[in-house]
Design an enzyme around this catalytic site. Structure first.
Site: not given
Ligand code: IMP
Ligand code: ZN
Length: 365
Positions: A15, A17, A19, A67, A99-100, A102, A229, A305
């Site tokens: 787990h 992410h 970014n 971002h 990752t999301t 974009k 959460e 993170d």
């Molecule tokens: P990305 O998907 O690489 O841009 O990573 C950052 C994104 O992961 C954030 O914009 C959130 O959508 C998601 N994210 C990161 N940490 C959390 C968390 O603790 N709870 C929910 N979403 C998270």
């Molecule tokens: Zn998370």
């Protein structure tokens, strides 16, 4: 126990992410560049980047800032390479990075090109021997297939397996989520193994994404959901009834939901520092890790993170060992068990199990 020990044992991260795992030094460098171009005011963002304690709401503001700093193709490639190398250098042997995807029209970025930039970052990893389901042609191009008798030196480098999860952000529409799932399916040969639902838990309804999540599952992708959460019991029950292959956090479950979780045996991704920093759990002493661990519920220690919460997987292992009185043997088993809950293909799972068995025998753990 020494921090060196937690760094030295092989670990599995399920787990993380992308970014949220960017180094502060990289964020500061990017902020400086944008400051010089007059796009942002560096002095405004410097203290935000270096701040350590953030509420859940502040964390999502921080992501909006990250971002702005990271969302162009070259930077996405750079941070991917750096994040993988950071995990590998602390002996993470399997990383499931999420990752999301974009879309950013002003930078000519589509979800697809964003993901291509991520994969390019994986290709650029050179300090370690990375396995991310390269196709044969790509293996040949990179020379890591070692038809070159290890001239490239890849076999002497430490190995890390990387697989990807594509995240759906709760702010998105169902249509955008569907696009993400289809992208994940198109990129299966590049190591995409599943879908994650994340984003600000106070925003949107998870049910919006059910058709996309069901579609993902029908097509053979694995699903993990950020669950609990915030204390939204209706949502928590709905998510548990969906029986995702894993859930993240599981913090705010009332008795009924807790019982349901235990019966379901759904593996839980535990992120100790993240939960404490965001005040989702008031202190480590009351963290549900203890209950899950003592009842042998499947769980995995993760960072969430590492950049935003200034942590690392080794630190999370050190914190868990100290807080819950676990020794080297127990912690090693925890890392080894995590292999079982990964979404990687059987061949990788079995290679990793063999690897952990060898280390266990070598160090008589
Ligand atoms: P990305 O998907 O690489 O841009 O990573 C950052 C994104 O992961 C954030 O914009 C959130 O959508 C998601 N994210 C990161 N940490 C959390 C968390 O603790 N709870 C929910 N979403 C998270
Ligand atoms: Zn998370």
């Amino acid at each position: 126990m020494e921090m060196d020990y937690w760094v030295s044992i092989p670990k599995v991260e399920l787990h993380a992410h992308l970014n949220g795992s960017v180094r502060d030094s990289t964020l500061l460098e990017l902020a400086k560049e944008l400051g010089e171009k007059g796009i942002i005011l560096f002095s405004d963002v410097e203290h935000v980047i270096l701040k350590n304690d953030r509420s859940l709401t502040e964390v999502f503001k921080m992501f909006d800032l990250i971002h702005i700093l990271t969302t162009d193709h070259d930077t996405v490639t750079r941070i991917t390479k750096e994040v993988v190398e950071d995990f590998a250098s602390e002996n993470v042997v399997y990383l499931e990075l999420r990752t999301t995807p974009k879309r950013n029209d002003s930078r000519g970025m589509t979800k697809h090109s964003y993901m291509e930039a991520v994969v390019e970052g994986l290709r650029r990893v050179d300090a370690f021997n990375i396995d991310f389901a390269l196709t044969e042609t790509e293996l040949w191009k990179k020379g890591t297939s070692c038809q070159r008798n290890n001239e490239c030196g890849c076999l002497s480098k430490r190995k890390i397996y990387v697989r990807l999860l594509l995240s759906i952000d709760r702010r998105e529409t169902l249509e955008a989520a569907m696009e993400t799932v289809k992208l994940a399916l198109d990129m299966r040969n590049l190591g995409v193994v599943g879908i994650d639902l994340s984003g600000n838990p106070k925003v949107g309804e998870w049910t919006t994404f059910l058709p996309a999540l069901r579609f993902a599952r029908e097509q053979g992708l694995r699903v993990t959901l950020h669950c609990g959460e915030v204390p939204n019991q209706e949502e928590i029950h709905g998510m548990l009834d969906f029986l995702p292959e894993r859930i993240g956090h599981a913090c705010c479950l009332e008795e009924d939901a807790w019982r349901k979780l235990k019966t379901s045996k759904i593996p839980v991704e535990i992120c100790l520092t993240s939960n404490i920093r965001t005040n989702t759990i008031s202190s480590i002493a009351v963290h549900h890790f203890a209950d899950l661990y003592s009842t042998k519920h499947p769980l995995i220690l993760c960072t969430d993170d590492s950049g935003v919460f200034s942590t690392s997987l080794s630190k999370e292992y050190a914190i868990a060992a100290a807080a819950f009185g676990l020794g080297k043997k127990e912690m090693f088993q925890l890392a080894k068990n995590a292999v079982e809950y990964s979404f990687a293909e059987d061949k990788v799972v079995s290679e990793l199990k063999d690897f952990f068995d060898t280390v266990e025998a070598e160090f008589s753990l």
